[in-house]
Write an enzyme that holds these catalytic residues in place. Structure first.
Site, mmCIF file in Angstrom:
data_model
loop_
_atom_site.group_PDB
_atom_site.id
_atom_site.type_symbol
_atom_site.label_atom_id
_atom_site.label_comp_id
_atom_site.label_asym_id
_atom_site.label_seq_id
_atom_site.Cartn_x
_atom_site.Cartn_y
_atom_site.Cartn_z
ATOM 1 N N GLU A 67 0.599 -1.098 0.036
ATOM 2 C CA GLU A 67 -0.082 0.111 0.030
ATOM 3 C C GLU A 67 0.813 1.330 -0.031
ATOM 4 O O GLU A 67 0.853 2.160 0.994
ATOM 5 C CB GLU A 67 -0.868 0.085 1.022
ATOM 6 C CG GLU A 67 -2.055 -1.367 1.219
ATOM 7 C CD GLU A 67 -2.987 -1.233 2.142
ATOM 8 O OE1 GLU A 67 -2.778 -0.369 3.042
ATOM 9 O OE2 GLU A 67 -3.942 -2.062 2.184
ATOM 10 N N GLU A 127 -4.153 -8.678 -1.239
ATOM 11 C CA GLU A 127 -4.626 -8.655 0.185
ATOM 12 C C GLU A 127 -6.319 -8.457 -0.037
ATOM 13 O O GLU A 127 -6.496 -7.282 -0.975
ATOM 14 C CB GLU A 127 -3.815 -7.816 0.859
ATOM 15 C CG GLU A 127 -4.304 -7.850 2.352
ATOM 16 C CD GLU A 127 -3.722 -6.431 2.969
ATOM 17 O OE1 GLU A 127 -2.471 -6.322 2.848
ATOM 18 O OE2 GLU A 127 -4.389 -5.721 3.642
#
Length: 475
Positions: A227, A325
């Site tokens: 991220e 994810e």
């Protein structure tokens, strides 16, 4: 929710496909597995049938059309993350419950047969504390040591691998470089990697791979940064698209080659679908960066944005796609049996696979009764939760929904055409290396839907109950 161990089912071997496709099979056997709301059926074998000569296709009946002569991407695997939190929770359980977890997730016959695992490079939010593998200020990485992971995460990962067998792939992701390498001096709260530490941080990846492989855990590949646009209260680090490109091109790619690791796959982005096209294009339009990149990883946390996965595949057809994810939260034990959780997984999996994804990775495989442990209280759901005080295990319906894919779609399978004639049914299908075809049919609606499964000029009748998922295995 009581866990039901899935019985091993003997399937008839599919005859080799001729140039005329599946229509030349003299016999096509179908086994049906069902998970349905308000039924008690969880990956339950509900019937068998044979494909028979079809009636003319009309508008009054609904169909799922399968065409194995049209093949697409090859499956890497389906699985979840083997985090510190999962491992710590695992070792708080009695031995019989540990064995149950290993079998439930990783046994291909008696469980759902996970074949893909994600791990993290030093700590992430789902660790009990922040930690790294080197001493502060050690730019040469002379103090590099993975001793922390030897207590829980490495033995848990090795136990999972041993249960899964040879077809198990592990990839790794960092949440942040050590704080002393960053401009904010902390592993937490975003910040950026300082330019003077780009080489050291790139070499850190190679050190990690070599250390894990010495412990018997081969690392298939790496994502550059978990991220990279998220400034979180936990471990996080910000990269612009250009910074990620230059880190890969000038530091990480060359460092892995220098360390004898040029075969390790590099995955960029590792963040939400929403911005994945722009991030992919900046890196992949640079040939010197793109030559190091295996593919693009993505998450689901902002919106569905399913079409953006397709856009990347359309623009860069030789680039691989990997869902890295997804989870739901915040954790609330009173909602653990809500039916929506599994449906959200299956909806995403079908769209992602149909848009070109080669693998799909859930977040934590196991968490405790609080949705942790997590050192910043960022608690969430996992498909299986454990009460560490009593040893009781709670299987969410997401475990079974994911299992409708992972148990029947194996590494090396190729996606084939699966086309639904009704919006009520979502579907995807794969041709496994052993010749068996797995067709997944998802019904998110409040109504049951009858349909005909059509393959090579033959059909079998089936029905999809309201709020259900079916896997039809054709052999």
């Amino acid at each position: 929710m009581k866990h039901t161990i899935i019985a091993t089912v003997s399937l008839i071997t599919l005859m080799a496909a001729s140039s005329q496709g599946a229509s030349e099979h003299s016999k096509s056997h179908v086994e049906i597995y069902l998970t349905a709301k308000d039924s008690g059926q969880r990956l339950t074998k509900t019937g068998e049938s044979e494909l028979a000569d079809q009636l003319p296709v009309g508008e009054k009946e609904e169909f799922v059309f399968i065409d194995p002569s049209k093949t697409f991407q090859t499956v890497l695997g389906i699985g979840g993350a083997l985090t510190d939190a999962a491992a710590e929770t695992f070792y708080k359980l009695p031995a019989n419950k540990q064995q149950e977890i290993l079998q439930a997730y990783f046994d291909p016959q008696n469980g759902i047969g996970y074949t893909l695992g994600r791990t993290h490079i030093h700590s992430c939010d789902f660790s009990s504390e922040s930690y790294t593998y080197v001493k502060d200020g050690d730019k040469q990485l002379d103090s590099f040591n993975i001793a922390h992971d030897l207590k829980y995460r490495i033995p848990f990962t090795k136990a999972a691998m041993a249960t899964a067998g040879k077809d198990f792939t592990v990839f790794a992701s960092p949440w942040s470089p050590p704080g002393w390498m960053k401009d904010n001096g902390s592993m937490l709260h975003g910040g950026k990697l300082k330019l003077e530490y780009y080489d050291s941080w790139a070499q850190y990846f190679g050190k990690f791979i070599h250390a894990y492989e010495r412990e018997g855990i081969p690392i298939w590949g790496l994502t550059v940064q978990n991220e990279p646009l998220a400034n979180q209260t936990w471990e996080s680090c910000i990269y612009s698209a250009e910074e990620e490109r230059d880190f890969v091109k000038n530091h990480l790619g060359p460092a892995l080659r220098k360390a004898g690791l040029k075969d390790k796959k590099i995955v960029i982005w590792d963040h939400n679908r929403s911005l994945m096209y722009q991030r992919a294009s900046v890196v992949l339009d640079d040939p010197e960066a793109a030559k190091y990149v295996w593919g693009v990883g993505f998450h689901w946390y902002v919106g569905d944005n399913f079409e953006n996965v397709k856009r990347v595949k359309e623009a860069y057809p030789n680039t691989h796609l990997l869902f890295t994810e997804g989870c739901h939260g915040p954790f609330d034990f009173s909602k653990i049996n809500d039916w929506q959780w599994g449906e959200l997984y299956a909806k995403s999996m079908i769209h992602d696979f149909n848009n070109g994804a080669e693998g799909w990775t859930d977040w934590n495989v196991l968490l405790d009764e609080k949705g942790g442990p997590n050192h910043v209280q960022n608690f969430c759901f996992a498909p299986v939760h454990a009460d560490t005080k009593t040893g009781e295990l709670f299987y969410m319906n997401s475990y079974y929904y994911i299992g409708h894919f992972s148990k029947f779609i194996r590494p090396g399978a190729k996606r084939i055409i699966s086309s639904s004639s009704t919006d009520r049914l979502l579907t995807t299908a794969f041709l496994n290396k052993d010749g068996k075809i797995a067709v997944v049919v998802l019904n998110l609606s409040n109504q049951a839907q009858a349909f005909n499964l059509w393959l090579g000029g033959k059909i079998t009748k089936s029905i999809s109950p309201a709020h259900s998922i079916i896997t039809l295995v054709i052999s």
